[in-house]
Design a protein around this motif. Structure first.
Motif, PDB file in Angstrom:
ATOM      1  N   THR A 479       0.633  -1.107  -0.055  1.00  0.00           N
ATOM      2  CA  THR A 479       0.090  -0.064   0.083  1.00  0.00           C
ATOM      3  C   THR A 479       0.740   1.228  -0.117  1.00  0.00           C
ATOM      4  N   ALA A 480       0.348   2.126  -0.943  1.00  0.00           N
ATOM      5  CA  ALA A 480       1.176   3.471  -1.051  1.00  0.00           C
ATOM      6  C   ALA A 480       2.675   3.169  -1.691  1.00  0.00           C
ATOM      7  N   ALA A 481       2.792   2.348  -2.295  1.00  0.00           N
ATOM      8  CA  ALA A 481       4.180   2.104  -2.875  1.00  0.00           C
ATOM      9  C   ALA A 481       4.251   2.763  -4.407  1.00  0.00           C
ATOM     10  N   GLY A 482       2.985   3.499  -4.804  1.00  0.00           N
ATOM     11  CA  GLY A 482       3.048   4.200  -6.090  1.00  0.00           C
ATOM     12  C   GLY A 482       2.353   3.402  -7.199  1.00  0.00           C
ATOM     13  N   LYS A 483       1.532   2.370  -7.060  1.00  0.00           N
ATOM     14  CA  LYS A 483       1.039   1.505  -8.213  1.00  0.00           C
ATOM     15  C   LYS A 483       0.100   2.376  -8.997  1.00  0.00           C
ATOM     16  N   THR A 484      -0.970   2.950  -8.292  1.00  0.00           N
ATOM     17  CA  THR A 484      -1.846   3.513  -9.147  1.00  0.00           C
ATOM     18  C   THR A 484      -1.414   4.785  -9.769  1.00  0.00           C
ATOM     19  N   PRO A 485      -0.406   5.810  -9.134  1.00  0.00           N
ATOM     20  CA  PRO A 485       0.211   6.712  -9.929  1.00  0.00           C
ATOM     21  C   PRO A 485       0.973   6.338 -11.324  1.00  0.00           C
ATOM     22  N   ILE A 486       1.396   5.101 -11.208  1.00  0.00           N
ATOM     23  CA  ILE A 486       2.374   4.546 -12.323  1.00  0.00           C
ATOM     24  C   ILE A 486       1.393   4.170 -13.205  1.00  0.00           C
ATOM     25  N   ALA A 487       0.266   3.545 -12.864  1.00  0.00           N
ATOM     26  CA  ALA A 487      -0.691   2.922 -13.946  1.00  0.00           C
ATOM     27  C   ALA A 487      -1.413   4.036 -14.625  1.00  0.00           C
ATOM     28  N   ASN A 488      -1.717   5.411 -13.758  1.00  0.00           N
ATOM     29  CA  ASN A 488      -2.228   6.454 -14.502  1.00  0.00           C
ATOM     30  C   ASN A 488      -1.196   7.057 -15.478  1.00  0.00           C
ATOM     31  N   ALA A 489       0.001   7.179 -15.090  1.00  0.00           N
ATOM     32  CA  ALA A 489       0.897   7.597 -16.020  1.00  0.00           C
ATOM     33  C   ALA A 489       1.084   6.684 -17.100  1.00  0.00           C
ATOM     34  N   VAL A 490       1.024   5.513 -17.099  1.00  0.00           N
ATOM     35  CA  VAL A 490       1.356   4.622 -18.442  1.00  0.00           C
ATOM     36  C   VAL A 490       0.159   4.930 -19.290  1.00  0.00           C
ATOM     37  N   GLU A 491      -1.140   4.901 -18.752  1.00  0.00           N
ATOM     38  CA  GLU A 491      -2.369   5.076 -19.513  1.00  0.00           C
ATOM     39  C   GLU A 491      -2.311   6.301 -20.135  1.00  0.00           C
TER      40      GLU A 491
END
Length: 643
Positions: A479-491
């Motif tokens: 949790t809070a490792a940065g998964k969602t920000p990376i996913a949004n950036a890739v998208e």
């Protein structure tokens, strides 16, 4: 540094009281053969003045015949006490040594480095708070270094000090130290080691052990002893989950009936409601009795006797817990087993399983795979030989109350005993899940009779239309490792290039498709299953999916790969350590887990298994989210998925 004090001469009682109240740190030294483990311990004992004069004289005499320092004082002989150890210049058995400083008391386990003594090393590490992994500066990270690092990670030791030894033999080179540091970190990204520190030392010459070395002015970190004295271990103790395995029922007379045991975790107060397992009878704590008298509150690891307000049936082997904080109760579980016998493990053979204070007959029903401790690869195997480690499914003849080893080492560990010889043949760590095959829908047979829809648009036509091949990239991490920000950036990057892409986010899914799910082990498994089914539908439509999920269990990720299709399933490990994630947690999840408001947060009070062989590692504690997103896009390009 010495434990000596003026109070010894003036007030011995005050000195003993002061010494008794010091915090105790248990640590082990491990690493490859000849990395200097015993030498390091010998120097620590020597510097702390914990060696008697006659013992020192004996070691000095032995150094002339058995020493490895050219006739000079060999501190390794202080721990290598066996004749075979001195003759060969190696450590064979685990040697325990004790010393203290003004700040702390220490128990050291000097563990052997040879592969054939892996079981000895696992035994020494089982009770330790910290591990010192020595690396020879000349040879760098070797196979045995990796092996011991894996075992340290497996046994749940959170604090790891990597001591790069023999720096005097590489001219105290900063470049060599940094090279070894990079190599080790690259390897350790696949292990669960949340707290890592690196120190360049020369154990034989005492450089950077007690005081900073003048020969390594470029090193500005703490010395080895300063780290040992100040590393924070108090928060490692589980004070949330109250567990008291009953060892003895004390009935000295008609007026007293107490349940004796050592509190494995958590704390208890007078008046607290408790529940006995497996009977599930409830009562309240009437008194907490110890050798020194009654207490109002007790906590792990105190040995206590609890008396209850009601006469309920509690026997040796039962467990007292809180009614609102229950362990798992089952007659089967999955575990990682270290095999310690010359006779190989035999699936189906009955052993005695000793767990906490309970002994129950059981067997290893399935040996799922063997773990190569040198490469961390998995291999199918019919059995386990001496010193081998494997993942097993264990079935008992009666249910026991247990926790996952990561969240509770005392109630998550067990040993296997041969029923004929009464010899301990294995040690196991229970995996932090009830059972992946229990109460889930991965293998639901009800859907087998349904027909899959056939599309009038072929996969090749979709690839031609979108200019891409579909795939699912699973971003997994704490949790809070940065998964969602990376996913949004890739998208964003793929969309700007005209690609058909979608993001599946764990929290977004829970607001809709998985609204009915909680955060138990089974619910987390079901959430990933639903995400995998959705990702498969997107992939069948030609869309690239970026999925951001904690997905803490390797077995669940493997099942998700089977659902999506292994040829188009990619795993990216967002490898930020727990301390970094805590510092970047904007939603307060870690604070809530520490306070007991979240019962199973991976990395805190539940297990997180890093991917064994990820396709990509994204260290967000070292790289920006944008740089990590670029690596994901580059990987998709290299695999020919973007046309």
């Amino acid at each position: 540094m010495s434990h000596q004090s003026d109070l010894i001469a003036t007030d011995i009682d005050a000195y003993l009281q002061q010494h008794e109240n010091k915090e105790l740190l248990r640590f082990l030294t491990c690493g490859s053969v000849d990395d200097g483990k015993s030498t390091l311990i010998g120097m620590l004992l020597y510097e702390s003045k914990m060696i008697y004069e006659d013992q020192l004289a004996a070691v000095q005499a032995a150094s002339a015949t058995h020493g490895t320092t050219g006739g000079g004082f060999d501190p390794a002989l202080l721990t290598d006490g066996l004749k075979a150890e001195r003759e060969q210049g190696i450590t064979i058995d685990v040697a325990y040594r004790y010393f203290s400083t003004a700040k702390r008391k220490f128990i050291i386990a000097d563990c052997p480095g040879h592969e054939q003594y892996t079981r000895n090393m696992a035994t020494g590490a089982s009770t330790c708070d910290l591990a010192i992994i020595l690396v020879d500066a000349r040879h760098g990270v070797m196979t045995q270094t990796r092996r011991h690092s894996f075992i340290v990670s497996l046994l749940g030791i959170k604090h790891v000090l990597i001591a790069v030894n023999k720096m005097d033999l590489v001219d105290y080179s900063e470049e060599r130290f940094e090279e070894i540091k990079r190599d080790y970190r690259e390897f350790a990204t696949r292990l669960e080691m949340p707290d890592q520190h690196f120190v360049p030392i020369s154990a034989l010459k005492g450089e950077n052990l007690i005081a900073h070395s003048e020969k390594m002015p470029w090193y500005e970190g703490s010395t080895l002893m300063h780290h040992l004295e100040n590393v924070h271990i108090a928060s490692d103790r589980n004070l949330i989950d109250f567990r008291l395995p009953v060892q003895y029922v004390n009935r000295p007379n008609l007026d007293f009936r107490g349940f004796c045991g050592t509190i494995a975790s958590g704390k208890v107060r007078k008046g607290d409601e408790v529940l006995a397992l497996p009977s599930k009878r409830r009562s309240k704590v009437k008194s907490i009795v110890t050798f020194d008298g009654e207490l109002d509150e007790a906590f792990a690891p105190l040995a206590v006797t609890l008396t209850l307000e009601d006469e309920i049936d509690v026997s040796r082997g039962d467990m007292l817990v809180r009614p609102d904080n229950l362990p798992s109760v089952a007659d089967k579980f999955e575990a990682t087993v270290v095999w310690m016998s010359d006779d190989p493990l035999t699936p189906g053979k009955e052993y005695l399983i000793k767990h906490a204070s309970k002994v129950a007959p059981g067997r290893i029903s399935t040996l799922r795979y063997r773990i190569d401790v040198n490469t961390l690869h998995r291999a199918d195997t019919p059995t386990l030989a001496l010193n081998e480690i494997g993942r097993c499914h264990i079935k008992l003849n009666q249910p026991i109350a247990f926790d996952g080893y990561r969240s509770n080492r005392s109630t998550g560990a067990f040993i296997l005993i041969d029923r004929v010889t009464n010899v301990t043949v294995g040690a196991g760590m229970i995996l932090d899940r009830a059972s992946v095959d229990a109460s889930d829908h991965w293998d639901d047979e009800a859907a087998d009779s349904l027909q899959e829809r056939e599309s009038n648009v072929t996969a090749q036509q979709r690839e031609a239309r979108y200019g891409q091949k579909p795939a699912t990239v699973l971003l997994t991490g704490l949790t809070a490792a940065g998964k969602t920000p990376i996913a949004n950036a890739v998208e964003r990057k793929l969309f700007d290039r005209g690609r058909a892409v979608a993001v599946l986010d764990g929290q977004s899914l829970r607001r809709g498709v998985s609204r009915d799910l909680g955060f138990s082990i089974d619910d987390r498994s079901e959430n990933v299953r639903r995400a995998a089914e959705v990702a498969k539908l997107f992939n069948d439509a030609g869309v690239i999916v970026i999925a951001a999920f904690t997905a803490p269990f390797e077995a669940v990720r493997q099942r998700a790969a089977d659902v999506v299709g292994r040829e188009r399933f990619i795993v990216a490990h967002v490898s930020a350590p727990a301390d970094w994630c805590r510092a970047h947690d904007t939603e307060g999840a870690y604070a809530k887990a520490d306070a007991g408001e979240i019962a199973s947060l991976p990395g805190v009070n539940a297990e997180y298994e890093p991917p064994a062989e990820p396709d990509l590692v994204l260290p967000t504690h070292e790289l920006s989210f944008d740089e990590c997103a670029n690596r994901v896009v580059k990987m998709l390009e290299e695999r020919g998925l973007l046309g």
